[in-house]
Design a protein around this motif. Structure first.
Motif: not given
Length: 179
Positions: A25, A108, A111, A142-143, A146-148, A150-151
């Motif tokens: 991943t 989240s 996050e 990332k680990e 959620g999906t994005d 990290h952005k």
């Protein structure tokens, strides 16, 4: 002796495994993580317990120290992150609030905890370069996020970096030519 060796054949060597330090991943493999990275992971898990369960820092700390692999983490850095982030939660939230595109409640817990870690390190761990803080937090998101996620973490921490580490950021950005 194996059957192949008994018949005079050479045994087939096992397939070569690449050692990139990354999982399928893209996350770093556990063996490739340094003690501070591990401390951040344990602090993230502990802060998640605080945010979601409302657990007290001392109870979370005792639980986390019993987890497998904790002995490989930088316990001093973990302590600073866990207790520092909880003690300064209101300040950390206030610093990130102007850059958010949603209410704090809609972020989240993963996050939010990653952002706490990043902001706390930028404020108090001056031995860690701001780009390292940014990269470590992106990796955490990332680990575990959620999906994005990290952005989002990248955007908020990049936005705060000039305020929290102004001289370092300006110096770093002036050395890198823009394409």
């Amino acid at each position: 002796m194996t059957e192949a060796e008994d018949q005079g054949e050479q045994p087939t060597p096992p397939e070569h495994q690449t050692r990139t330090g990354r999982t399928a991943t893209g996350a770093r493999k556990a063996a490739a993580k340094n003690p501070r990275s591990r401390a951040r992971e344990f602090a993230l898990q502990a802060l998640y317990q605080h945010l979601v369960g409302g657990n007290e820092a001392t109870a979370i700390d005792a639980f986390t120290r019993d987890l497998s692999g904790f002995h490989k983490a930088d316990a001093v850095h973990y302590d600073a992150l866990l207790h520092g982030c909880i003690a300064e939660a209101a300040e950390l939230d206030a610093l990130m609030a102007p850059l958010l595109d949603r209410t704090m409640e809609r972020i989240s817990p993963i996050e939010r905890a990653v952002l706490w870690i990043g902001i706390y390190e930028m404020r108090h761990c001056l031995d860690v370069p701001w780009r390292v803080v940014l990269n470590e937090c992106i990796e955490l998101a990332k680990e575990f996020g959620g999906t994005d996620g990290h952005k989002y973490v990248n955007g908020i921490l990049n936005g705060l970096a000039p305020t929290l580490r102004g001289t370092e950021v300006a110096s770093d950005r002036s050395r890198k030519p823009r394409a």
